[in-house]
Write a protein that holds these residues in place. Sequence first.
Motif, mmCIF file in Angstrom:
data_model
loop_
_atom_site.group_PDB
_atom_site.id
_atom_site.type_symbol
_atom_site.label_atom_id
_atom_site.label_comp_id
_atom_site.label_asym_id
_atom_site.label_seq_id
_atom_site.Cartn_x
_atom_site.Cartn_y
_atom_site.Cartn_z
ATOM 1 N N HIS A 117 -5.485 8.573 -4.256
ATOM 2 C CA HIS A 117 -4.693 8.152 -3.441
ATOM 3 C C HIS A 117 -5.030 6.309 -3.071
ATOM 4 N N LEU A 118 -6.456 6.304 -2.472
ATOM 5 C CA LEU A 118 -7.110 5.430 -1.963
ATOM 6 C C LEU A 118 -6.656 3.858 -2.452
ATOM 7 N N PHE A 169 -3.118 -1.565 -4.731
ATOM 8 C CA PHE A 169 -0.994 -2.455 -3.745
ATOM 9 C C PHE A 169 -1.951 -3.079 -3.244
ATOM 10 N N GLY A 170 -2.132 -2.613 -2.050
ATOM 11 C CA GLY A 170 -2.401 -3.295 -1.046
ATOM 12 C C GLY A 170 -2.930 -4.852 -0.905
ATOM 13 N N SER A 206 0.756 -1.045 0.021
ATOM 14 C CA SER A 206 -0.492 0.253 -0.120
ATOM 15 C C SER A 206 0.779 1.264 -0.041
ATOM 16 N N ALA A 207 2.049 1.532 0.446
ATOM 17 C CA ALA A 207 3.064 2.268 0.434
ATOM 18 C C ALA A 207 3.681 2.745 -0.625
ATOM 19 N N PHE A 208 4.083 1.896 -1.519
ATOM 20 C CA PHE A 208 4.444 1.422 -2.291
ATOM 21 C C PHE A 208 3.398 2.172 -3.336
ATOM 22 N N GLY A 209 2.137 1.869 -3.466
ATOM 23 C CA GLY A 209 0.552 2.617 -3.875
ATOM 24 C C GLY A 209 1.198 4.167 -3.972
ATOM 25 N N LEU A 210 0.822 4.450 -2.788
ATOM 26 C CA LEU A 210 0.442 5.596 -2.472
ATOM 27 C C LEU A 210 2.412 6.741 -2.853
ATOM 28 N N ALA A 211 3.411 6.276 -3.232
ATOM 29 C CA ALA A 211 4.080 6.585 -3.434
ATOM 30 C C ALA A 211 4.458 6.112 -4.907
ATOM 31 N N GLY A 260 -0.565 -6.684 -2.750
ATOM 32 C CA GLY A 260 0.301 -7.311 -1.780
ATOM 33 C C GLY A 260 -0.288 -8.709 -0.593
ATOM 34 N N TYR A 261 -1.143 -8.815 -0.751
ATOM 35 C CA TYR A 261 -2.438 -9.395 0.498
ATOM 36 C C TYR A 261 -2.441 -10.607 -0.865
ATOM 37 N N TRP A 262 -2.484 -10.291 -2.658
ATOM 38 C CA TRP A 262 -2.537 -11.593 -2.881
ATOM 39 C C TRP A 262 -0.995 -12.505 -2.684
ATOM 40 N N ALA A 263 0.601 -11.540 -3.112
ATOM 41 C CA ALA A 263 1.347 -11.494 -2.639
ATOM 42 C C ALA A 263 1.475 -12.621 -1.917
#
Length: 90
Positions: free
Chosen positions: A36-37, A43-44, A11-16, A47-50
């Motif tokens: 942003h959300l 991206f979150g 999620s932080a990477f998505g925000l960036a 991350g869950y899928w990964a």
Amino acid sequence: MSLLANILGFSAFGLAARVGQLGIQRRNLLDNPGGHLISMGVFGFAGYWAYQWDQRAAVLLSEKRAEIAERRQKELAQTEAAAVVALEEA
């Protein structure tokens, strides 16, 4: 790595990525917080899928390692049995 850390990191990477996108476009970074959300949510989820994929891959690898070890034990037992038979015949 824990599930929460994985989701928060992605999620932080998505925000960036979103901030970088707006920076390239030279737009106001706080213009549309919904974007942003959405970016963080997408991206979150990635991350869950990964994380789930990594857990499943670990299970599959452990099952495969156990199967290989069992097969090696059987081959070793067969080789030893053949050696015993060869020694008895000689």
